[in-house]
Design a protein around this motif. Structure first.
Motif, PDB file in Angstrom:
ATOM      1  N   LYS A  49       0.814  -1.217   0.000  1.00  0.00           N
ATOM      2  CA  LYS A  49       0.000   0.000   0.000  1.00  0.00           C
ATOM      3  C   LYS A  49       0.849   1.270   0.000  1.00  0.00           C
ATOM      4  O   LYS A  49       0.340   2.344  -0.290  1.00  0.00           O
ATOM      5  N   ARG A  50       2.118   1.149   0.337  1.00  0.00           N
ATOM      6  CA  ARG A  50       2.965   2.336   0.441  1.00  0.00           C
ATOM      7  C   ARG A  50       3.849   2.561  -0.775  1.00  0.00           C
ATOM      8  O   ARG A  50       4.203   3.693  -1.075  1.00  0.00           O
ATOM      9  N   VAL A  51       4.212   1.505  -1.472  1.00  0.00           N
ATOM     10  CA  VAL A  51       5.137   1.619  -2.603  1.00  0.00           C
ATOM     11  C   VAL A  51       4.351   1.777  -3.903  1.00  0.00           C
ATOM     12  O   VAL A  51       3.508   0.947  -4.226  1.00  0.00           O
ATOM     13  N   SER A  52       4.656   2.842  -4.627  1.00  0.00           N
ATOM     14  CA  SER A  52       3.979   3.092  -5.905  1.00  0.00           C
ATOM     15  C   SER A  52       4.964   2.873  -7.051  1.00  0.00           C
ATOM     16  O   SER A  52       6.160   2.656  -6.846  1.00  0.00           O
ATOM     17  N   LEU A  53       4.451   2.985  -8.244  1.00  0.00           N
ATOM     18  CA  LEU A  53       5.275   2.835  -9.434  1.00  0.00           C
ATOM     19  C   LEU A  53       6.375   3.891  -9.489  1.00  0.00           C
ATOM     20  O   LEU A  53       7.418   3.675 -10.107  1.00  0.00           O
ATOM     21  N   ASN A  54       6.174   5.004  -8.807  1.00  0.00           N
ATOM     22  CA  ASN A  54       7.212   6.034  -8.757  1.00  0.00           C
ATOM     23  C   ASN A  54       8.503   5.501  -8.156  1.00  0.00           C
ATOM     24  O   ASN A  54       9.588   5.973  -8.497  1.00  0.00           O
ATOM     25  N   ALA A  55       8.408   4.529  -7.254  1.00  0.00           N
ATOM     26  CA  ALA A  55       9.610   3.930  -6.677  1.00  0.00           C
ATOM     27  C   ALA A  55      10.440   3.247  -7.754  1.00  0.00           C
ATOM     28  O   ALA A  55      11.668   3.353  -7.752  1.00  0.00           O
ATOM     29  N   LEU A  56       9.780   2.561  -8.672  1.00  0.00           N
ATOM     30  CA  LEU A  56      10.499   1.911  -9.772  1.00  0.00           C
ATOM     31  C   LEU A  56      11.217   2.946 -10.621  1.00  0.00           C
ATOM     32  O   LEU A  56      12.391   2.789 -10.952  1.00  0.00           O
ATOM     33  N   TYR A  57      10.508   4.022 -10.961  1.00  0.00           N
ATOM     34  CA  TYR A  57      11.134   5.075 -11.764  1.00  0.00           C
ATOM     35  C   TYR A  57      12.327   5.678 -11.030  1.00  0.00           C
ATOM     36  O   TYR A  57      13.382   5.919 -11.619  1.00  0.00           O
ATOM     37  N   GLY A  58      12.172   5.920  -9.746  1.00  0.00           N
ATOM     38  CA  GLY A  58      13.257   6.502  -8.960  1.00  0.00           C
ATOM     39  C   GLY A  58      14.466   5.589  -8.858  1.00  0.00           C
ATOM     40  O   GLY A  58      15.607   6.043  -8.969  1.00  0.00           O
ATOM     41  N   LEU A  59      14.223   4.296  -8.659  1.00  0.00           N
ATOM     42  CA  LEU A  59      15.335   3.348  -8.564  1.00  0.00           C
ATOM     43  C   LEU A  59      16.074   3.231  -9.890  1.00  0.00           C
ATOM     44  O   LEU A  59      17.312   3.220  -9.924  1.00  0.00           O
ATOM     45  N   GLU A  60      15.336   3.155 -10.977  1.00  0.00           N
ATOM     46  CA  GLU A  60      15.972   3.055 -12.291  1.00  0.00           C
ATOM     47  C   GLU A  60      16.764   4.324 -12.599  1.00  0.00           C
ATOM     48  O   GLU A  60      17.887   4.261 -13.109  1.00  0.00           O
ATOM     49  N   ALA A  61      16.191   5.472 -12.282  1.00  0.00           N
ATOM     50  CA  ALA A  61      16.896   6.730 -12.520  1.00  0.00           C
ATOM     51  C   ALA A  61      18.167   6.808 -11.674  1.00  0.00           C
ATOM     52  O   ALA A  61      19.216   7.255 -12.161  1.00  0.00           O
ATOM     53  N   ALA A  62      18.096   6.357 -10.421  1.00  0.00           N
ATOM     54  CA  ALA A  62      19.282   6.361  -9.567  1.00  0.00           C
ATOM     55  C   ALA A  62      20.374   5.484 -10.172  1.00  0.00           C
ATOM     56  O   ALA A  62      21.546   5.863 -10.203  1.00  0.00           O
ATOM     57  N   LEU A  63      19.996   4.315 -10.663  1.00  0.00           N
ATOM     58  CA  LEU A  63      20.986   3.422 -11.275  1.00  0.00           C
ATOM     59  C   LEU A  63      21.599   4.029 -12.533  1.00  0.00           C
ATOM     60  O   LEU A  63      22.771   3.811 -12.824  1.00  0.00           O
ATOM     61  N   ARG A  64      20.813   4.791 -13.277  1.00  0.00           N
ATOM     62  CA  ARG A  64      21.306   5.408 -14.512  1.00  0.00           C
ATOM     63  C   ARG A  64      21.981   6.756 -14.275  1.00  0.00           C
ATOM     64  O   ARG A  64      22.586   7.319 -15.182  1.00  0.00           O
ATOM     65  N   GLY A  65      21.822   7.288 -13.058  1.00  0.00           N
ATOM     66  CA  GLY A  65      22.432   8.572 -12.741  1.00  0.00           C
ATOM     67  C   GLY A  65      21.725   9.752 -13.369  1.00  0.00           C
ATOM     68  O   GLY A  65      22.366  10.722 -13.786  1.00  0.00           O
ATOM     69  N   CYS A  66      20.393   9.669 -13.466  1.00  0.00           N
ATOM     70  CA  CYS A  66      19.635  10.764 -14.064  1.00  0.00           C
ATOM     71  C   CYS A  66      18.386  11.023 -13.228  1.00  0.00           C
ATOM     72  O   CYS A  66      18.099  10.313 -12.280  1.00  0.00           O
ATOM     73  N   HIS A  67      17.656  12.053 -13.590  1.00  0.00           N
ATOM     74  CA  HIS A  67      16.372  12.346 -12.958  1.00  0.00           C
ATOM     75  C   HIS A  67      15.342  11.402 -13.571  1.00  0.00           C
ATOM     76  O   HIS A  67      15.425  11.060 -14.752  1.00  0.00           O
ATOM     77  N   TRP A  68      14.335  11.012 -12.798  1.00  0.00           N
ATOM     78  CA  TRP A  68      13.361  10.037 -13.323  1.00  0.00           C
ATOM     79  C   TRP A  68      12.609  10.576 -14.538  1.00  0.00           C
ATOM     80  O   TRP A  68      12.166   9.805 -15.384  1.00  0.00           O
ATOM     81  N   LEU A  69      12.468  11.892 -14.648  1.00  0.00           N
ATOM     82  CA  LEU A  69      11.799  12.452 -15.838  1.00  0.00           C
ATOM     83  C   LEU A  69      12.633  12.320 -17.111  1.00  0.00           C
ATOM     84  O   LEU A  69      12.112  12.467 -18.204  1.00  0.00           O
ATOM     85  N   ASP A  70      13.931  12.062 -16.940  1.00  0.00           N
ATOM     86  CA  ASP A  70      14.816  11.906 -18.092  1.00  0.00           C
ATOM     87  C   ASP A  70      14.955  10.459 -18.555  1.00  0.00           C
ATOM     88  O   ASP A  70      15.728  10.184 -19.484  1.00  0.00           O
ATOM     89  N   LEU A  71      14.237   9.541 -17.929  1.00  0.00           N
ATOM     90  CA  LEU A  71      14.287   8.143 -18.363  1.00  0.00           C
ATOM     91  C   LEU A  71      13.700   8.022 -19.764  1.00  0.00           C
ATOM     92  O   LEU A  71      12.714   8.685 -20.085  1.00  0.00           O
ATOM     93  N   PRO A  72      14.281   7.164 -20.591  1.00  0.00           N
ATOM     94  CA  PRO A  72      13.711   6.977 -21.933  1.00  0.00           C
ATOM     95  C   PRO A  72      12.365   6.270 -21.842  1.00  0.00           C
ATOM     96  O   PRO A  72      12.113   5.513 -20.895  1.00  0.00           O
ATOM     97  N   PRO A  73      11.495   6.485 -22.823  1.00  0.00           N
ATOM     98  CA  PRO A  73      10.203   5.789 -22.805  1.00  0.00           C
ATOM     99  C   PRO A  73      10.401   4.281 -22.953  1.00  0.00           C
ATOM    100  O   PRO A  73      11.403   3.850 -23.534  1.00  0.00           O
ATOM    101  N   PRO A  74       9.450   3.509 -22.420  1.00  0.00           N
ATOM    102  CA  PRO A  74       9.587   2.033 -22.493  1.00  0.00           C
ATOM    103  C   PRO A  74       9.530   1.515 -23.924  1.00  0.00           C
ATOM    104  O   PRO A  74       9.089   2.082 -24.822  1.00  0.00           O
TER     105      PRO A  74
END
Length: 74
Positions: A49-74
C-alpha cells in the motif's frame, strides 16, 4: 560495484532507504546487482500500500544517474 550504504546513492531518500534496507538491499552494490525491477518487486511485496510505481522510476533513474523524468520511454 560499490559497497557504500544505499542511503549514499543519489536519488534514494530516507523513506526509500528504509524500505530498501528492510528488504535486505543495504548497499549500492546490492541494488546494482539485482536491478531496479527486482528491487521494486521486493518493495511492492513487502509494502503493497505504500510503494507506488514512482519507486520503480526513482530506482531506475538512480541506477542510470539521471532524474526520473529523463528516463527513456519504455
Amino acid at each position: 560495484m560499490s559497497a557504500a550504504p544505499i542511503g549514499t546513492f543519489p536519488g534514494v531518500g530516507p523513506v526509500t532507504r528504509g524500505w530498501l534496507e528492510e528488504a535486505g538491499i543495504g548497499t549500492v552494490a546490492d541494488l546494482q546487482s539485482m536491478g531496479s525491477v527486482e528491487a521494486y518487486r521486493r518493495l511492492k511485496f513487502m509494502f503493497p500500500k505504500r510503494v507506488s510505481l514512482n519507486a520503480l522510476y526513482g530506482l531506475e533513474a538512480a541506477l542510470r544517474g539521471c532524474h526520473w523524468l529523463d528516463l527513456p520511454p519504455p
